[in-house]
Design an enzyme around this catalytic site. Structure first.
Site, PDB file in Angstrom:
ATOM      1  N   ASP A  20       0.808  -1.406  -0.015  1.00 60.52           N
ATOM      2  CA  ASP A  20      -0.106   0.139   0.044  1.00 60.52           C
ATOM      3  C   ASP A  20       0.692   1.225  -0.146  1.00 60.52           C
ATOM      4  O   ASP A  20       1.796   1.261   0.738  1.00 60.52           O
ATOM      5  CB  ASP A  20      -0.900   0.181   1.172  1.00 60.52           C
ATOM      6  CG  ASP A  20      -1.499  -1.079   1.695  1.00 60.52           C
ATOM      7  OD1 ASP A  20      -1.461  -2.182   0.917  1.00 60.52           O
ATOM      8  OD2 ASP A  20      -2.282  -1.172   2.646  1.00 60.52           O
ATOM      9  N   GLN A  36       4.236   0.640   2.406  1.00 68.08           N
ATOM     10  CA  GLN A  36       4.337  -0.510   3.230  1.00 68.08           C
ATOM     11  C   GLN A  36       5.694  -1.188   2.253  1.00 68.08           C
ATOM     12  O   GLN A  36       5.589  -1.617   1.071  1.00 68.08           O
ATOM     13  CB  GLN A  36       3.017  -1.542   2.767  1.00 68.08           C
ATOM     14  CG  GLN A  36       2.075  -0.952   3.855  1.00 68.08           C
ATOM     15  CD  GLN A  36       2.316  -1.228   5.142  1.00 68.08           C
ATOM     16  OE1 GLN A  36       2.052  -2.387   5.817  1.00 68.08           O
ATOM     17  NE2 GLN A  36       2.564  -0.249   5.835  1.00 68.08           N
ATOM     18  N   PHE A  76       2.270  -0.997   9.959  1.00 69.69           N
ATOM     19  CA  PHE A  76       1.294  -1.118   8.820  1.00 69.69           C
ATOM     20  C   PHE A  76       0.871   0.210   8.306  1.00 69.69           C
ATOM     21  O   PHE A  76       1.293   1.226   8.430  1.00 69.69           O
ATOM     22  CB  PHE A  76      -0.187  -2.029   9.517  1.00 69.69           C
ATOM     23  CG  PHE A  76       0.226  -3.437   9.412  1.00 69.69           C
ATOM     24  CD1 PHE A  76       1.385  -3.993   9.229  1.00 69.69           C
ATOM     25  CD2 PHE A  76      -0.990  -4.040   9.469  1.00 69.69           C
ATOM     26  CE1 PHE A  76       1.611  -5.453   9.029  1.00 69.69           C
ATOM     27  CE2 PHE A  76      -0.765  -5.561   9.335  1.00 69.69           C
ATOM     28  CZ  PHE A  76       0.330  -6.300   9.447  1.00 69.69           C
ATOM     29  N   ARG A 147      -7.350  -1.201  11.810  1.00 68.45           N
ATOM     30  CA  ARG A 147      -6.065  -0.664  11.182  1.00 68.45           C
ATOM     31  C   ARG A 147      -6.499   0.643  10.073  1.00 68.45           C
ATOM     32  O   ARG A 147      -7.539   0.684   9.883  1.00 68.45           O
ATOM     33  CB  ARG A 147      -5.332  -1.661  10.572  1.00 68.45           C
ATOM     34  CG  ARG A 147      -5.974  -2.674   9.512  1.00 68.45           C
ATOM     35  CD  ARG A 147      -5.045  -3.560   9.024  1.00 68.45           C
ATOM     36  NE  ARG A 147      -5.582  -4.480   7.936  1.00 68.45           N
ATOM     37  CZ  ARG A 147      -6.444  -5.709   8.086  1.00 68.45           C
ATOM     38  NH1 ARG A 147      -6.501  -6.206   9.331  1.00 68.45           N
ATOM     39  NH2 ARG A 147      -6.725  -6.042   6.955  1.00 68.45           N
ATOM     40  N   ASP A 148      -5.405   0.894   9.719  1.00 68.52           N
ATOM     41  CA  ASP A 148      -5.220   1.841   8.437  1.00 68.52           C
ATOM     42  C   ASP A 148      -5.638   3.217   8.798  1.00 68.52           C
ATOM     43  O   ASP A 148      -6.715   3.594   7.996  1.00 68.52           O
ATOM     44  CB  ASP A 148      -5.806   1.206   7.245  1.00 68.52           C
ATOM     45  CG  ASP A 148      -5.186  -0.268   7.024  1.00 68.52           C
ATOM     46  OD1 ASP A 148      -4.106  -0.602   7.685  1.00 68.52           O
ATOM     47  OD2 ASP A 148      -5.940  -0.931   6.117  1.00 68.52           O
ATOM     48  N   GLU A 199     -10.553  -2.569   4.536  1.00 68.38           N
ATOM     49  CA  GLU A 199      -9.066  -2.032   4.685  1.00 68.38           C
ATOM     50  C   GLU A 199      -9.089  -0.703   4.333  1.00 68.38           C
ATOM     51  O   GLU A 199      -9.752  -0.190   3.238  1.00 68.38           O
ATOM     52  CB  GLU A 199      -7.925  -3.082   4.165  1.00 68.38           C
ATOM     53  CG  GLU A 199      -7.903  -4.399   4.642  1.00 68.38           C
ATOM     54  CD  GLU A 199      -7.123  -5.171   3.843  1.00 68.38           C
ATOM     55  OE1 GLU A 199      -6.386  -5.770   4.712  1.00 68.38           O
ATOM     56  OE2 GLU A 199      -6.763  -5.066   2.605  1.00 68.38           O
TER      57      GLU A 199
HETATM   58  C1  FRU Z   1      -3.939  -3.605   2.790  1.00 68.31           C
HETATM   59  C2  FRU Z   1      -3.123  -3.911   4.160  1.00 68.31           C
HETATM   60  C3  FRU Z   1      -3.622  -3.085   5.134  1.00 68.31           C
HETATM   61  C4  FRU Z   1      -2.439  -3.353   6.147  1.00 68.31           C
HETATM   62  C5  FRU Z   1      -1.250  -3.500   5.200  1.00 68.31           C
HETATM   63  C6  FRU Z   1      -0.336  -4.629   5.845  1.00 68.31           C
HETATM   64  O1  FRU Z   1      -3.291  -3.987   1.486  1.00 68.31           O
HETATM   65  O2  FRU Z   1      -3.737  -5.433   4.215  1.00 68.31           O
HETATM   66  O3  FRU Z   1      -4.778  -3.350   5.633  1.00 68.31           O
HETATM   67  O4  FRU Z   1      -2.070  -2.165   6.881  1.00 68.31           O
HETATM   68  O5  FRU Z   1      -1.753  -3.857   3.927  1.00 68.31           O
HETATM   69  O6  FRU Z   1       0.953  -4.534   4.873  1.00 68.31           O
END
Ligand code: FRU
Length: 495
Positions: A20, A36, A76, A147-148, A199
């Site tokens: 991401d 990421q 993350f 998350r996120d 997500e």
């Molecule tokens: C989306 C995801 C997010 C997470 C990240 C982990 O692609 O799964 O939800 O924060 O990638 O790398």
């Protein structure tokens, strides 16, 4: 940067795994892209934040890794804001950058994943980051998927808002100092598609084209891969209103709006703090799909980002929807004196107007009369054995991509596929804007009303280009061909 399949005008990490886009923010003339990153391998692993900077979103300079896992876990996805008024008190009264992101580890003495939100800050324009001493700043034991966080300033109520994914919903939190977060509301249990884990939400206010300053709030939301669905991971959005506390969907709860009709645009969000007179937002997505992301046939690195895109809303016959346009700065890449232009030409079955042209990377812009056409389209990156077909079926009014013979595809049995989507002609014509890179095809149809983003892995020698029609003549009202330079033929320098 001339490795097999290496995109030449899409962002890729220099080496190793990327997923991401994270923490995109514009500050002091620089666009930041964090992402990421697994620095020790070409598959997903312990997540860090990679970092790159650009002045134009086309040419990027790679920066050192921005954030590494610590005692709170992996780093993350998350976002960055400019704390202009030092509401956090972390910058001695000056503006600074604050990152809010998920840290992932496990509950003590258990296998259960734990996801908590942390803060880091930078007073040197994103060059170095300090973890906040009281991390994590937001925890919730109820949801395993928590998350996120995407954070923005809500001017009318003078507070920060965080939207994040929590199980089968998104939750909104509010804060005055970015460090203490209060639950505000939640959205989505019964709305839209739940064909995968929720997500990477983003909540933005977008202008409606052709109105006197009207806008709507848009909640962008990615949904993860699920073995039952061939599409894999993809992104939906909701349109409605947001009052600083809660979001209301203006469409029926069961209506689903997809951001992209291809397979490879995931986890995309928008840049923070880009102040434009037209209030359009800038977006980038991860150009892959969790179904096969870890298996794509690249060696030194894995994954690219989509082209950066401008997002707006448009009134269409089927309601208000997002339009995406490639950023104009991409025109910098057009090779001087090499563009070609045609107007009002008829093509016949068996003919190829583009015979003699070839290339691994270029733009095609066309307007085609489709009223009487059975099928018209392009064979891209073709050879005797390979081609990627972008075509339109006149009677069904469907635009399709067929990557069944696009090149290497044996790495996953669902990669080779044909997919299509309804595209209504406008006054009997469709408009297509295509970007072809060494391992991707992006199609912006009818001025961005519909977008298809797909990876392909053709042999470098498959450079043929054909404009074909079947079942009768087709009239091409306009066609432009622009060969594109590599972004690596230019070296940006940042202090
Ligand atoms: C989306 C995801 C997010 C997470 C990240 C982990 O692609 O799964 O939800 O924060 O990638 O790398």
């Amino acid at each position: 940067m001339d490795q097999r399949y290496r995109p030449q005008f899409h962002f890729t990490p220099e080496a190793n795994w990327m997923n991401d886009p994270n923490g995109m923010v514009f500050f002091e003339g620089e666009y930041h892209l964090f992402y990421q990153y697994h620095p020790n391998g070409t598959t997903w692993g312990p997540m860090h934040w990679g970092h790159a900077i650009s002045s134009n979103l086309v040419h990027w300079e790679h920066m050192p890794i921005a954030m590494k896992p610590d005692h709170n876990g992996f780093i993350f996805s998350g976002s960055i804001v400019v704390d202009w008024k030092d509401s956090s008190g972390l910058f001695g009264g000056q503006p600074g950058l604050v990152a809010l992101f998920t840290q992932a580890d496990q509950y003590p003495d258990s296998d259960r994943p734990r996801q908590r939100q942390s803060l880091a800050y930078s007073s040197d324009k994103g060059r170095s980051w300090t973890m906040y001493e009281n991390n994590p700043v937001l925890v919730n034991e109820e949801y395993t998927d928590f998350r996120d966080p995407k954070v923005f300033w809500y001017e009318q109520k003078q507070h920060w808002v965080m939207v994040l994914a929590a199980g089968d919903r998104v939750q909104f939190y509010a804060s005055y100092d970015l460090k203490t977060w209060t639950f505000a509301s939640e959205f989505g249990m019964q709305e839209g598609s739940h064909e995968g884990v929720w997500e990477c939400p983003d909540l933005i206010e977008l202008p409606i084209e052709g109105t006197e300053g009207e806008s709507k709030w848009v909640l962008i939301l990615s949904i993860g891969d699920h073995p039952d669905y061939t599409e894999g991971s993809r992104t939906q959005y909701f349109i409605g209103e947001f009052d600083g506390t809660s979001f209301k969907n203006e469409n029926n709860s069961d209506s689903i709006l997809w951001l992209d009709h291809g397979r490879d645009n995931y986890a995309g969000v928008t840049w923070s703090d880009v102040q434009r007179p037209d209030r359009a937002k800038l977006f980038i997505g991860w150009m892959s799909n969790w179904k096969y992301a870890n298996l794509t046939p690249t060696q030194e690195w894995r994954s690219a980002m989509t082209l950066p895109r401008e997002l707006r809303l448009r009134h269409t016959p089927s309601g208000i929807q997002i339009v995406q346009l490639p950023i104009p700065a991409l025109q910098l890449l057009r090779e001087q004196g090499k563009s070609l232009h045609w107007e009002d030409i008829n093509i016949r079955p068996g003919g190829n107007l583009l015979a003699g042209l070839n290339g691994e990377r270029y733009e095609l812009i066309c307007e085609i009369e489709v009223d009487h056409v059975e099928e018209v389209g392009f064979n891209l990156r073709s050879s005797d054995t390979e081609k990627t077909v972008v075509g339109y079926r006149g009677a069904e009014k469907r635009l399709f991509v067929n990557r069944c013979e696009s090149g290497e595809s044996g790495f996953h049995n669902q990669f080779a596929c044909r997919h299509d989507v309804q595209l209504e002609p406008i006054e009997g014509r469709i408009r297509l804007h295509l970007f072809i890179d060494h391992s991707s095809v992006e199609i912006f149809a009818n001025d961005g009303e519909l977008v298809i983003t797909d990876q392909i892995f053709p042999d470098p020698s498959s450079v043929g280009l054909e404009l074909y029609t079947c079942g009768g003549e087709a009239t091409i009202h306009r066609l432009d061909f622009h060969p594109l330079q590599s972004i690596y033929s230019y070296e940006p320098v940042f202090g």
